[in-house]
Write an enzyme that holds these catalytic residues in place. Structure first.
Site, mmCIF file in Angstrom:
data_model
loop_
_atom_site.group_PDB
_atom_site.id
_atom_site.type_symbol
_atom_site.label_atom_id
_atom_site.label_comp_id
_atom_site.label_asym_id
_atom_site.label_seq_id
_atom_site.Cartn_x
_atom_site.Cartn_y
_atom_site.Cartn_z
ATOM 1 C CG ASP A 67 -0.312 -0.427 2.515
ATOM 2 O OD1 ASP A 67 0.934 -0.389 2.594
ATOM 3 O OD2 ASP A 67 -1.024 -0.801 3.440
ATOM 4 C CG ASN A 134 -8.574 -1.179 12.257
ATOM 5 O OD1 ASN A 134 -7.632 -1.840 11.839
ATOM 6 N ND2 ASN A 134 -9.049 -0.125 11.608
ATOM 7 C CG HIS A 136 -5.666 -1.924 9.030
ATOM 8 N ND1 HIS A 136 -5.697 -0.575 9.292
ATOM 9 C CD2 HIS A 136 -4.354 -2.275 9.212
ATOM 10 C CE1 HIS A 136 -4.492 -0.150 9.591
ATOM 11 N NE2 HIS A 136 -3.666 -1.160 9.554
ATOM 12 C CD GLU A 141 -8.442 1.191 7.922
ATOM 13 O OE1 GLU A 141 -8.405 0.281 8.761
ATOM 14 O OE2 GLU A 141 -7.666 2.174 7.975
HETATM 15 C C1 F6R Z 1 1.587 -1.399 6.170
HETATM 16 C C2 F6R Z 1 0.225 -1.898 6.289
HETATM 17 C C3 F6R Z 1 -0.511 -1.904 7.577
HETATM 18 C C4 F6R Z 1 0.369 -2.207 8.806
HETATM 19 C C5 F6R Z 1 -0.458 -2.144 10.086
HETATM 20 C C6 F6R Z 1 0.384 -2.385 11.324
HETATM 21 O O1 F6R Z 1 2.049 -1.509 4.847
HETATM 22 O O2 F6R Z 1 -0.326 -2.277 5.310
HETATM 23 O O3 F6R Z 1 -1.560 -2.850 7.504
HETATM 24 O O4 F6R Z 1 0.938 -3.467 8.649
HETATM 25 O O5 F6R Z 1 -1.069 -0.889 10.192
HETATM 26 O O6 F6R Z 1 1.317 -1.360 11.449
HETATM 27 P P1 F6R Z 1 2.470 -1.401 12.557
HETATM 28 O O7 F6R Z 1 3.396 -2.482 12.148
HETATM 29 O O8 F6R Z 1 3.102 -0.038 12.488
HETATM 30 O O9 F6R Z 1 1.794 -1.677 13.866
#
Ligand code: F6R
Length: 240
Positions: A67, A134, A136, A141
Site C-alpha cells: 500500500d 482494528n 486491517h 479497513e
Molecule cells: C503497512 C500496512 C498496515 C500495517 C499495520 C500495522 O504496509 O499495510 O496494515 O501493517 O497498520 O502497522 P504497525 O506495524 O506499524 O503496527
C-alpha cells in the site's frame, strides 16, 4: 493457520527473515509482497544483514508493496516509497520493486494497473503482513464486504490516530490510500502475518479465533491454505 509464538520482537524478526530466506532459497525469482509500519523493521534489518553477509541474494527476486498513502509525493519522508527505500531497498539488490503510486493522476487506473503488474509476474509467492489494531491488513479497513482488487480507500479514524506517530500532527496524515485488496492478498501462495506487542493481542485473538467477517479483515486469513502468524508473547497472550 500455523501460529509461531516467539519470545520477543527480536526473535519474531529473525524467524520472519529466516522464512523469507528459505523462500528465496527454494525459488530465487520469488515475488515477495512487503509491508511497511513498525513491525517489519526488525525483519528488514535482518534481511539486510543476511544480504551483506552473503547469505541471501535478492538479485532475481521481485517485491510488491501492499500500500501507499494517497495522495503523497514519493519524495515525502512519510511516504512508503521513502520508507522502503531507506529501510530495505537501497541496502539490498532486488531485481525489481513496485509500490502503488501515491502521485498517480488517476487512482482507479493506478489500482487496476497494479493488479495487472502482479499478475504479469505470476502472482505473489510470499506475502508479509502486519495487522492494524482494528484488524486491517494492508489498508483494508473494517467494512461491510471484503475488497477484491487493489483499491483507493478511505483510512479509518483509528488508523489515522495510530499512524499519526509518523507525522508532525494527526491532521497531516493523508486520509486515503491505495492498497492491495483482500482478494489480491488472498491470492498470494503463502502469507506470513507479523504481530508484536500487547496492543495487537485483541486483533490477533479475533483474527484467529473469531468469526470470519469483513469487520475484522484479517479474519479472512482463516480460510487461506498457507498462513503463518508470527507473534511475540505479548501479541499472542490471548490465544496461548
Ligand atoms: C503497512 C500496512 C498496515 C500495517 C499495520 C500495522 O504496509 O499495510 O496494515 O501493517 O497498520 O502497522 P504497525 O506495524 O506499524 O503496527
Amino acid at each position: 493457520m500455523n501460529i509461531l509464538v516467539q519470545k520477543n520482537y527480536d526473535d519474531l524478526s529473525k524467524k520472519c527473515a529466516e522464512l523469507i530466506k528459505a523462500q528465496i532459497a527454494a525459488k530465487s525469482d520469488s515475488v515477495l509482497g512487503l509491508a511497511t509500519g513498525s513491525t517489519p523493521l526488525g525483519t528488514y534489518k535482518e534481511l539486510i544483514r543476511m544480504n551483506h553477509a552473503g547469505e541471501l541474494d535478492f538479485s532475481r527476486a521481485i517485491a510488491f508493496n501492499l500500500d501507499e498513502y494517497f495522495p503523497i509525493k514519493k519524495s515525502s519522508d512519510q511516504s512508503y516509497h521513502y520508507y522502503m527505500r531507506e529501510n530495505l531497498f537501497k541496502h539490498v539488490n532486488f531485481a525489481q520493486t513496485f509500490i502503488p503510486d501515491g502521485e498517480a493522476p488517476d487512482a482507479a487506473k493506478e489500482c487496476a494497473a497494479y493488479d495487472e503488474k502482479i499478475a504479469a509476474q505470476g502472482g505473489i509467492d510470499l506475502q508479509i503482513l502486519g495487522i492494524g489494531n482494528n484488524g486491517h491488513i494492508g489498508f483494508n479497513e473494517p467494512d461491510d464486504k471484503f475488497t477484491s482488487a487493489t483499491n483507493h480507500t478511505l483510512l479509518d479514524e483509528s488508523t489515522i490516530k495510530a499512524n499519526a506517530r509518523f507525522f508532525a500532527s494527526e491532521s497531516e496524515v493523508p486520509r486515503h490510500s491505495l492498497t492491495m485488496g483482500i482478494g489480491t492478498i488472498f491470492r498470494a501462495k503463502k502469507i506470513i502475518l507479523l504481530a508484536s506487542g500487547a496492543g495487537k493481542a485483541d486483533a490477533i485473538f479475533k483474527a484467529t479465533r473469531g468469526p470470519i467477517t469483513p469487520q475484522m479483515p484479517a479474519s479472512v486469513l482463516q480460510l487461506h491454505p498457507d498462513v503463518t502468524i508470527i507473534a511475540d508473547e505479548d501479541a499472542a497472550k490471548l490465544i496461548q
